[in-house]
Design a protein around this motif. Structure first.
Motif, mmCIF file in Angstrom:
data_model
loop_
_atom_site.group_PDB
_atom_site.id
_atom_site.type_symbol
_atom_site.label_atom_id
_atom_site.label_comp_id
_atom_site.label_asym_id
_atom_site.label_seq_id
_atom_site.Cartn_x
_atom_site.Cartn_y
_atom_site.Cartn_z
ATOM 1 N N MET A 1 5.174 -7.179 -19.177
ATOM 2 C CA MET A 1 4.660 -8.043 -18.154
ATOM 3 C C MET A 1 5.808 -8.604 -17.301
ATOM 4 O O MET A 1 5.714 -8.609 -16.086
ATOM 5 N N LEU A 2 6.866 -9.057 -17.950
ATOM 6 C CA LEU A 2 7.997 -9.593 -17.209
ATOM 7 C C LEU A 2 8.718 -8.487 -16.437
ATOM 8 O O LEU A 2 9.191 -8.708 -15.320
ATOM 9 N N LYS A 3 8.764 -7.299 -17.035
ATOM 10 C CA LYS A 3 9.414 -6.170 -16.375
ATOM 11 C C LYS A 3 8.677 -5.813 -15.070
ATOM 12 O O LYS A 3 9.302 -5.564 -14.044
ATOM 13 N N THR A 4 7.367 -5.822 -15.105
ATOM 14 C CA THR A 4 6.574 -5.534 -13.912
ATOM 15 C C THR A 4 6.784 -6.602 -12.844
ATOM 16 O O THR A 4 6.891 -6.287 -11.651
ATOM 17 N N ILE A 6 9.474 -8.526 -12.459
ATOM 18 C CA ILE A 6 10.827 -8.372 -11.913
ATOM 19 C C ILE A 6 10.873 -7.215 -10.926
ATOM 20 O O ILE A 6 11.484 -7.317 -9.850
ATOM 21 N N GLN A 7 10.192 -6.125 -11.246
ATOM 22 C CA GLN A 7 10.131 -4.997 -10.334
ATOM 23 C C GLN A 7 9.385 -5.384 -9.057
ATOM 24 O O GLN A 7 9.786 -4.999 -7.953
ATOM 25 N N PHE A 8 8.327 -6.153 -9.192
ATOM 26 C CA PHE A 8 7.558 -6.637 -8.038
ATOM 27 C C PHE A 8 8.447 -7.471 -7.116
ATOM 28 O O PHE A 8 8.462 -7.267 -5.898
ATOM 29 N N VAL A 9 9.204 -8.396 -7.693
ATOM 30 C CA VAL A 9 10.090 -9.252 -6.898
ATOM 31 C C VAL A 9 11.207 -8.427 -6.275
ATOM 32 O O VAL A 9 11.564 -8.621 -5.109
ATOM 33 N N ALA A 29 1.715 -9.765 -12.029
ATOM 34 C CA ALA A 29 2.980 -9.652 -11.302
ATOM 35 C C ALA A 29 3.025 -10.618 -10.126
ATOM 36 O O ALA A 29 3.986 -11.374 -9.965
ATOM 37 N N TYR A 30 1.989 -10.628 -9.307
ATOM 38 C CA TYR A 30 2.060 -11.501 -8.137
ATOM 39 C C TYR A 30 1.758 -12.949 -8.461
ATOM 40 O O TYR A 30 2.213 -13.848 -7.766
ATOM 41 N N MET A 31 1.048 -13.220 -9.537
ATOM 42 C CA MET A 31 0.841 -14.622 -9.913
ATOM 43 C C MET A 31 2.104 -15.209 -10.555
ATOM 44 O O MET A 31 2.453 -16.358 -10.299
ATOM 45 N N LEU A 32 2.802 -14.431 -11.371
ATOM 46 C CA LEU A 32 4.072 -14.910 -11.934
ATOM 47 C C LEU A 32 5.129 -15.068 -10.837
ATOM 48 O O LEU A 32 5.929 -16.007 -10.875
ATOM 49 N N ALA A 33 5.123 -14.171 -9.858
ATOM 50 C CA ALA A 33 6.057 -14.305 -8.732
ATOM 51 C C ALA A 33 5.747 -15.579 -7.945
ATOM 52 O O ALA A 33 6.663 -16.290 -7.522
#
Length: 149
Positions: A1-4, A6-9, A29-33
């Protein structure tokens, strides 16, 4: 989840054709970002403003307000993305695709908008201009299907 996430950012740092793929990003990904942006802006505001208020409460309330207004900015920007895709390709992206793309493309401009506002409030419009550039430039790099007549 964190890897996705980080890739998103990482893919959202520069407005390129590859950023168009972010419209299919997973929810986490976009909610954590968005959460990372909220925390970054809150800490930055706390350092700059140095409020004379009970700090845990100030951080909580400010983070809540930042997240609320950021989601409003993303909602309006997603509508703009839908209008541009409709105008450019004659087929509008679904809102569920425009939202992740807009979150990705508004991370850097939002932080720069806050920094510009703290440095020189009259120059904050450069942040809005940067946001529009980040949102629209990749959309013009998307290929358009040619119709056969």
């Amino acid at each position: 989840m964190l890897k996705t996430t980080i890739q998103f950012v990482r893919h959202s740092l520069y407005p390129s054709k590859q950023a168009l793929r972010l419209r299919l990003a997973p929810l986490h990904a976009y909610m954590l970002a968005s959460l990372m942006l909220t925390l970054t802006v809150t800490v930055l505001d706390y350092i700059v403003l140095q409020p004379d208020f009970f700090w845990p409460m100030w951080l909580f309330l400010h983070a809540f307000a930042i997240f609320f207004f950021y989601m409003g900015l993303v909602a309006l920007s997603a509508l703009l993305v839908q209008l541009v895709t409709r105008w450019r390709t004659k087929k509008m992206w679904a809102y569920r695709q425009a939202w992740p793309y807009t979150v990705a493309m508004s991370l850097i401009p939002t932080v720069s908008l806050v920094v510009l506002y703290h440095i020189a409030p009259s120059a904050a419009w450069f942040g809005i201009l940067l946001l529009l550039m980040y949102l629209i430039v990749p959309l013009f790099q998307a290929p358009i299907k040619k119709t056969r007549s």
